[in-house]
Design a protein around this motif. Structure first.
Motif, short mmCIF file in Angstrom:
data_model
loop_
_atom_site.label_atom_id
_atom_site.label_comp_id
_atom_site.label_asym_id
_atom_site.label_seq_id
_atom_site.Cartn_x
_atom_site.Cartn_y
_atom_site.Cartn_z
N ILE A 39 0.82 -1.21 0.00
CA ILE A 39 0.00 0.00 0.00
C ILE A 39 0.86 1.26 0.00
O ILE A 39 0.35 2.34 -0.29
CB ILE A 39 -0.98 0.03 1.19
N HIS A 40 2.14 1.11 0.32
CA HIS A 40 3.00 2.30 0.41
C HIS A 40 4.45 1.90 0.28
O HIS A 40 4.80 0.72 0.34
CB HIS A 40 2.80 3.02 1.76
N THR A 41 5.30 2.90 0.09
CA THR A 41 6.75 2.76 0.22
C THR A 41 7.22 3.86 1.16
O THR A 41 6.96 5.04 0.92
CB THR A 41 7.46 2.87 -1.13
N VAL A 42 7.88 3.45 2.22
CA VAL A 42 8.43 4.39 3.19
C VAL A 42 9.86 4.73 2.77
O VAL A 42 10.65 3.84 2.44
CB VAL A 42 8.42 3.78 4.60
N GLY A 235 8.35 -1.19 -10.88
CA GLY A 235 7.37 -0.15 -10.61
C GLY A 235 7.78 1.20 -11.16
O GLY A 235 8.95 1.43 -11.50
N LEU A 236 6.79 2.09 -11.25
CA LEU A 236 7.00 3.49 -11.60
C LEU A 236 6.60 4.32 -10.39
O LEU A 236 5.46 4.22 -9.92
CB LEU A 236 6.13 3.90 -12.79
N HIS A 237 7.51 5.12 -9.87
CA HIS A 237 7.23 5.98 -8.72
C HIS A 237 7.17 7.43 -9.19
O HIS A 237 8.07 7.90 -9.88
CB HIS A 237 8.31 5.82 -7.65
N PHE A 238 6.11 8.12 -8.79
CA PHE A 238 5.96 9.51 -9.20
C PHE A 238 6.69 10.44 -8.25
O PHE A 238 6.61 10.30 -7.02
CB PHE A 238 4.48 9.89 -9.24
N VAL A 277 3.82 -3.94 -14.15
CA VAL A 277 4.59 -2.87 -13.49
C VAL A 277 3.65 -2.06 -12.61
O VAL A 277 2.60 -1.60 -13.08
CB VAL A 277 5.26 -1.96 -14.55
N TRP A 278 4.02 -1.88 -11.35
CA TRP A 278 3.18 -1.14 -10.42
C TRP A 278 3.37 0.36 -10.60
O TRP A 278 4.46 0.84 -10.92
CB TRP A 278 3.53 -1.48 -8.98
N VAL A 279 2.31 1.11 -10.35
CA VAL A 279 2.38 2.58 -10.32
C VAL A 279 2.23 3.03 -8.87
O VAL A 279 1.31 2.60 -8.17
CB VAL A 279 1.28 3.21 -11.19
N CYS A 280 3.15 3.87 -8.44
CA CYS A 280 3.16 4.36 -7.06
C CYS A 280 3.00 5.88 -7.06
O CYS A 280 3.76 6.59 -7.72
CB CYS A 280 4.48 3.97 -6.38
#
Length: 415
Positions: A39-42, A235-238, A277-280
């Protein structure tokens, strides 16, 4: 009257053409796969990270929850605060990056070398007892930074004694597909040079530049990046603030919900759809320090907004974010499951097993995928689901989500 018939040689040529297209689409868009998206990345700066960081963040989050319970109760539309508190005590952090980029800054090589080795040792410990996901964020690939980024990655892996299960490294400020090609070469080189199995190293791309969204030729570079990365891109992190700053947005208006940010994330979402690929979602600079109750309300609003737009993962930069992250997530998925379950039951009842025809498989796919996400994040338990709808087993849900045959029902979905 002559019957209309397609010549066999033309039929064969069309079949060959379309079979090649089918194979290419299957390779590029294999689906979401069986990985469980956190659900998140810290993000924690490398000089502040320790083996106890997840537990420390959890303890701080529980203290904040207890201190502001009355205000949080006003946000709690699904009576999930007790479950959130229990989660914070048991597993507060699902995914964590030890940060060597903006959160860490520029240090002497000796200092970052030591921090990288220490980070590797921490990650090795977490592979035995720690967050489900973990890794590092290195510096970018432009100019002198890339030498430092590679050196840090090497030392982290040395300190960890290899590639820990689930390890991923995040690369910031990606602007061109050619940079991703270089990343793939880097991973292949490290694997060959260290005797690692092919494909062990995976990375995330941090999208924080307009040039990654719209290229000079009018194309969509982020889509090409995913293709070039193959199976290595997780993943892709914004990057909220770099991206909006690059678009010329005034600092006072830089935010996760700015239209410029929304556009970028929509493009990322479309590019990553069905690729695995996940989008974050990105981060917010509003933290619950000086005005905790206002900050908690704002973070809760932003997380809820992101969930409704299909961004199921986001950055958390402060222990207080854990409270509203879990609160908003549990609320969202409990409500979504409560809506999805009766619709799925009605869908299954409409099956005509004799004909094998079903209506609206895309609807069932979306409903089942939502229920599975809710189960995986802990918003509802499988026991609760079984009690409400015994026929909605995990196997049935997974089949519906993948548009595959539905177990004992013997009905095959339309493709």
């Amino acid at each position: 009257m002559t019957a209309t018939r397609l010549p066999e040689n033309v039929r064969a040529r069309i079949e060959a053409m379309l079979e090649a297209v089918d194979a290419d689409l299957r390779a590029r868009y294999p689906g979401s796969g069986d990985r469980t998206q956190p659900i998140h990345t810290v993000y924690v700066p490398a000089d502040r990270a320790s083996a106890d960081t997840p537990a420390e963040w959890g303890a701080a989050a529980v203290e904040l929850l207890d201190t502001h319970r009355e205000s949080l109760a006003e946000l709690d539309t699904a009576a999930v605060l007790p479950a959130v508190r229990e989660r914070l005590l048991r597993e507060p952090v699902q995914d964590l990056r030890i940060d060597f980029e903006d959160g860490y800054g520029y240090r002497s090589d000796e200092e970052e070398d030591a921090a990288a080795t220490a980070a590797g040792e921490i990650l090795a410990g977490w592979s035995v007892d720690g967050p489900a996901g973990y890794g590092i964020r290195v510096k970018g690939l432009e100019g002198l930074e890339r030498r430092r980024a590679v050196r840090t990655l090497e030392l982290v892996l040395d300190g960890a004694g290899g590639v820990p299960e689930g390890f991923v490294f995040t690369v910031p400020k990606i602007r061109a597909a050619e940079q991703v090609s270089a990343l793939v070469a880097l991973c292949e080189g490290l694997e060959r040079g260290s005797g690692l199995a092919d494909g062990m190293l995976r990375f995330e791309l941090q999208i924080e530049s307009p040039q990654a969204i719209v290229g000079a030729d009018g194309g969509v570079p982020v889509a090409k990046m995913i293709k070039v990365a193959g199976r290595r891109c997780a993943g892709l992190h914004f990057g909220t603030y770099d991206y909006t700053a690059a678009c010329g947005i005034a600092a006072t208006d830089q935010a996760l919900d700015h239209p410029a940010a929304d556009y970028a994330k929509t493009v990322m979402q479309a590019a990553a759809a069905r690729t695995g690929v996940w989008v974050c979602d990105g981060s917010t600079q509003i933290v619950p320090d000086t005005e905790p109750e206002a900050a908690l309300r704002e973070h809760h609003r932003l997380v809820t907004r992101a969930l409704r737009r299909g961004y199921y993962q986001g950055w958390d930069m402060h222990p207080g974010h854990l409270v509203t992250r879990w609160l908003a997530t549990y609320e969202f998925f409990r409500g979504a499951i409560d809506v999805a379950v009766p619709r799925l039951r009605a869908y299954l009842e409409r099956h005509d097993a004799a004909s094998g025809v079903v209506d609206e498989p895309a609807t069932a796919e979306a409903l089942a995928a939502t229920v599975l996400r809710g189960l995986r994040c802990g918003a509802r338990s499988e026991a609760e689901l079984t009690s409400a709808a015994p026929e909605l087993t995990r196997e049935v849900l997974e089949a519906l989500a993948a548009r595959e045959p539905i177990g004992d029902l013997g009905v095959k979905e339309k493709r």
